[in-house]
Motif scaffolding. Structure first.
Motif, PDB file in Angstrom:
ATOM      1  N   SER A  29     -87.652  27.945  56.049  1.00 40.36           N
ATOM      2  CA  SER A  29     -87.347  26.825  55.161  1.00 40.36           C
ATOM      3  C   SER A  29     -86.425  27.247  54.015  1.00 40.36           C
ATOM      4  O   SER A  29     -85.559  26.482  53.596  1.00 40.36           O
ATOM      5  CB  SER A  29     -88.631  26.223  54.616  1.00 40.36           C
ATOM      6  OG  SER A  29     -89.399  27.210  53.957  1.00 40.36           O
ATOM      7  N   VAL A  30     -86.591  28.477  53.520  1.00 42.12           N
ATOM      8  CA  VAL A  30     -85.712  28.975  52.449  1.00 42.12           C
ATOM      9  C   VAL A  30     -84.307  29.203  53.005  1.00 42.12           C
ATOM     10  O   VAL A  30     -83.315  28.859  52.357  1.00 42.12           O
ATOM     11  CB  VAL A  30     -86.284  30.263  51.827  1.00 42.12           C
ATOM     12  CG1 VAL A  30     -85.316  30.881  50.842  1.00 42.12           C
ATOM     13  CG2 VAL A  30     -87.615  29.973  51.156  1.00 42.12           C
ATOM     14  N   ILE A  31     -84.230  29.760  54.196  1.00 41.51           N
ATOM     15  CA  ILE A  31     -82.917  29.950  54.828  1.00 41.51           C
ATOM     16  C   ILE A  31     -82.249  28.590  55.043  1.00 41.51           C
ATOM     17  O   ILE A  31     -81.056  28.422  54.793  1.00 41.51           O
ATOM     18  CB  ILE A  31     -83.062  30.714  56.156  1.00 41.51           C
ATOM     19  CG1 ILE A  31     -83.609  32.123  55.895  1.00 41.51           C
ATOM     20  CG2 ILE A  31     -81.725  30.787  56.888  1.00 41.51           C
ATOM     21  CD1 ILE A  31     -84.020  32.874  57.137  1.00 41.51           C
ATOM     22  N   GLY A  32     -83.032  27.604  55.475  1.00 39.61           N
ATOM     23  CA  GLY A  32     -82.500  26.261  55.655  1.00 39.61           C
ATOM     24  C   GLY A  32     -81.991  25.659  54.356  1.00 39.61           C
ATOM     25  O   GLY A  32     -80.969  24.978  54.326  1.00 39.61           O
ATOM     26  N   MET A  33     -82.713  25.923  53.252  1.00 39.25           N
ATOM     27  CA  MET A  33     -82.259  25.422  51.958  1.00 39.25           C
ATOM     28  C   MET A  33     -80.938  26.061  51.554  1.00 39.25           C
ATOM     29  O   MET A  33     -80.049  25.391  51.012  1.00 39.25           O
ATOM     30  CB  MET A  33     -83.314  25.709  50.878  1.00 39.25           C
ATOM     31  CG  MET A  33     -83.903  24.466  50.299  1.00 39.25           C
ATOM     32  SD  MET A  33     -84.932  24.719  48.851  1.00 39.25           S
ATOM     33  CE  MET A  33     -85.961  26.068  49.287  1.00 39.25           C
ATOM     34  N   VAL A  34     -80.800  27.351  51.811  1.00 36.84           N
ATOM     35  CA  VAL A  34     -79.536  28.035  51.502  1.00 36.84           C
ATOM     36  C   VAL A  34     -78.406  27.439  52.345  1.00 36.84           C
ATOM     37  O   VAL A  34     -77.298  27.203  51.838  1.00 36.84           O
ATOM     38  CB  VAL A  34     -79.669  29.557  51.728  1.00 36.84           C
ATOM     39  CG1 VAL A  34     -78.323  30.249  51.655  1.00 36.84           C
ATOM     40  CG2 VAL A  34     -80.642  30.156  50.730  1.00 36.84           C
ATOM     41  N   LEU A  35     -78.698  27.177  53.610  1.00 42.17           N
ATOM     42  CA  LEU A  35     -77.693  26.541  54.463  1.00 42.17           C
ATOM     43  C   LEU A  35     -77.320  25.157  53.932  1.00 42.17           C
ATOM     44  O   LEU A  35     -76.141  24.777  53.941  1.00 42.17           O
ATOM     45  CB  LEU A  35     -78.215  26.422  55.896  1.00 42.17           C
ATOM     46  CG  LEU A  35     -78.406  27.730  56.661  1.00 42.17           C
ATOM     47  CD1 LEU A  35     -79.090  27.466  57.989  1.00 42.17           C
ATOM     48  CD2 LEU A  35     -77.084  28.441  56.858  1.00 42.17           C
ATOM     49  N   LEU A  36     -78.302  24.408  53.463  1.00 45.19           N
ATOM     50  CA  LEU A  36     -78.043  23.079  52.914  1.00 45.19           C
ATOM     51  C   LEU A  36     -77.176  23.162  51.658  1.00 45.19           C
ATOM     52  O   LEU A  36     -76.233  22.395  51.496  1.00 45.19           O
ATOM     53  CB  LEU A  36     -79.357  22.366  52.602  1.00 45.19           C
ATOM     54  CG  LEU A  36     -79.237  20.968  52.004  1.00 45.19           C
ATOM     55  CD1 LEU A  36     -78.570  20.013  52.991  1.00 45.19           C
ATOM     56  CD2 LEU A  36     -80.604  20.453  51.606  1.00 45.19           C
ATOM     57  N   VAL A  37     -77.466  24.113  50.785  1.00 41.96           N
ATOM     58  CA  VAL A  37     -76.664  24.277  49.566  1.00 41.96           C
ATOM     59  C   VAL A  37     -75.227  24.654  49.934  1.00 41.96           C
ATOM     60  O   VAL A  37     -74.271  24.121  49.346  1.00 41.96           O
ATOM     61  CB  VAL A  37     -77.301  25.329  48.632  1.00 41.96           C
ATOM     62  CG1 VAL A  37     -76.357  25.735  47.525  1.00 41.96           C
ATOM     63  CG2 VAL A  37     -78.598  24.795  48.050  1.00 41.96           C
ATOM     64  N   CYS A  38     -75.076  25.547  50.908  1.00 41.30           N
ATOM     65  CA  CYS A  38     -73.722  25.911  51.351  1.00 41.30           C
ATOM     66  C   CYS A  38     -72.989  24.707  51.926  1.00 41.30           C
ATOM     67  O   CYS A  38     -71.812  24.500  51.643  1.00 41.30           O
ATOM     68  CB  CYS A  38     -73.797  27.038  52.378  1.00 41.30           C
ATOM     69  SG  CYS A  38     -74.359  28.606  51.702  1.00 41.30           S
ATOM     70  N   TRP A  39     -73.695  23.918  52.715  1.00 41.12           N
ATOM     71  CA  TRP A  39     -73.086  22.718  53.305  1.00 41.12           C
ATOM     72  C   TRP A  39     -72.652  21.747  52.213  1.00 41.12           C
ATOM     73  O   TRP A  39     -71.564  21.179  52.271  1.00 41.12           O
ATOM     74  CB  TRP A  39     -74.053  22.052  54.279  1.00 41.12           C
ATOM     75  CG  TRP A  39     -73.496  20.808  54.884  1.00 41.12           C
ATOM     76  CD1 TRP A  39     -73.769  19.525  54.511  1.00 41.12           C
ATOM     77  CD2 TRP A  39     -72.538  20.706  55.934  1.00 41.12           C
ATOM     78  NE1 TRP A  39     -73.053  18.644  55.278  1.00 41.12           N
ATOM     79  CE2 TRP A  39     -72.280  19.348  56.163  1.00 41.12           C
ATOM     80  CE3 TRP A  39     -71.877  21.647  56.715  1.00 41.12           C
ATOM     81  CZ2 TRP A  39     -71.404  18.901  57.130  1.00 41.12           C
ATOM     82  CZ3 TRP A  39     -70.988  21.198  57.684  1.00 41.12           C
ATOM     83  CH2 TRP A  39     -70.768  19.836  57.877  1.00 41.12           C
ATOM     84  N   LEU A  40     -73.508  21.550  51.224  1.00 41.45           N
ATOM     85  CA  LEU A  40     -73.176  20.615  50.141  1.00 41.45           C
ATOM     86  C   LEU A  40     -72.014  21.125  49.295  1.00 41.45           C
ATOM     87  O   LEU A  40     -71.255  20.331  48.743  1.00 41.45           O
ATOM     88  CB  LEU A  40     -74.399  20.348  49.276  1.00 41.45           C
ATOM     89  CG  LEU A  40     -75.483  19.518  49.942  1.00 41.45           C
ATOM     90  CD1 LEU A  40     -76.706  19.425  49.042  1.00 41.45           C
ATOM     91  CD2 LEU A  40     -74.981  18.147  50.315  1.00 41.45           C
ATOM     92  N   ALA A  41     -71.879  22.446  49.184  1.00 40.09           N
ATOM     93  CA  ALA A  41     -70.731  23.001  48.456  1.00 40.09           C
ATOM     94  C   ALA A  41     -69.438  22.761  49.229  1.00 40.09           C
ATOM     95  O   ALA A  41     -68.387  22.529  48.631  1.00 40.09           O
ATOM     96  CB  ALA A  41     -70.936  24.492  48.214  1.00 40.09           C
ATOM     97  N   LEU A  42     -69.529  22.811  50.557  1.00 39.48           N
ATOM     98  CA  LEU A  42     -68.333  22.623  51.385  1.00 39.48           C
ATOM     99  C   LEU A  42     -68.004  21.154  51.619  1.00 39.48           C
ATOM    100  O   LEU A  42     -66.833  20.796  51.769  1.00 39.48           O
ATOM    101  CB  LEU A  42     -68.522  23.317  52.738  1.00 39.48           C
ATOM    102  CG  LEU A  42     -68.604  24.838  52.698  1.00 39.48           C
ATOM    103  CD1 LEU A  42     -68.969  25.382  54.072  1.00 39.48           C
ATOM    104  CD2 LEU A  42     -67.294  25.428  52.224  1.00 39.48           C
ATOM    105  N   VAL A  43     -69.039  20.294  51.681  1.00 40.40           N
ATOM    106  CA  VAL A  43     -68.838  18.869  52.008  1.00 40.40           C
ATOM    107  C   VAL A  43     -69.488  18.025  50.906  1.00 40.40           C
ATOM    108  O   VAL A  43     -70.601  17.538  51.054  1.00 40.40           O
ATOM    109  CB  VAL A  43     -69.452  18.537  53.390  1.00 40.40           C
ATOM    110  CG1 VAL A  43     -69.102  17.124  53.793  1.00 40.40           C
ATOM    111  CG2 VAL A  43     -69.010  19.526  54.438  1.00 40.40           C
ATOM    112  N   PRO A  44     -68.830  17.843  49.771  1.00 38.33           N
ATOM    113  CA  PRO A  44     -69.445  17.128  48.645  1.00 38.33           C
ATOM    114  C   PRO A  44     -69.731  15.653  48.922  1.00 38.33           C
ATOM    115  O   PRO A  44     -70.561  15.050  48.267  1.00 38.33           O
ATOM    116  CB  PRO A  44     -68.435  17.275  47.511  1.00 38.33           C
ATOM    117  CG  PRO A  44     -67.309  18.080  48.001  1.00 38.33           C
ATOM    118  CD  PRO A  44     -67.525  18.377  49.441  1.00 38.33           C
TER     119      PRO A  44
END
Length: 118
Positions: A29-44
């Motif tokens: 779940s923590v890895i997934g959250m990091v992936l989500l933050v990265c995605w949101l940084a790339l796709v605002p």
């Protein structure tokens, strides 16, 4: 809204898959959250939809605790054996968190108010 829910679930699933495939010490779940933050940084453009879904989920957060409470009932033997230790650990960690938070807040307040001259 469905797209944002799908994004949350995909990030969760990807995090769990990475955790199981690599054996990282971080929970999926923590890895997934990091992936989500990265995605949101790339796709605002995803942020508004995700904010709406997150608001809805937090408004209904009490429903999310029902499975955990049922799980506790299932673990009666473990709770009777280790319950006191769990309660003590929970109380000590909560008090420690409150103390550390208060100390850091006072430090930050003194430092940043002194710099602003207020």
């Amino acid at each position: 809204m469905l797209r944002a829910i799908f994004l949350l679930l995909v990030c969760q699933l990807a995090g769990e898959a990475i955790h199981r495939a690599t054996g990282l010490a971080l929970p999926g779940s923590v890895i997934g959250m990091v992936l989500l933050v990265c995605w949101l940084a790339l796709v605002p453009r995803e942020r508004p939809g995700l904010a709406a879904v997150a608001g809805w989920l937090t408004a209904h957060l009490s429903v999310m605790f029902v499975p955990a409470a049922v799980g506790l009932i299932d673990e009666g033997a473990a709770l009777s054996a280790y319950g006191i230790g769990l309660v003590i650990a929970t109380v000590v960690s909560t008090v420690l968190t409150l103390v550390v938070t208060a100390v850091v807040f006072r430090w930050a307040l003194a430092r940043f108010v002194a710099e602003d001259g207020v």
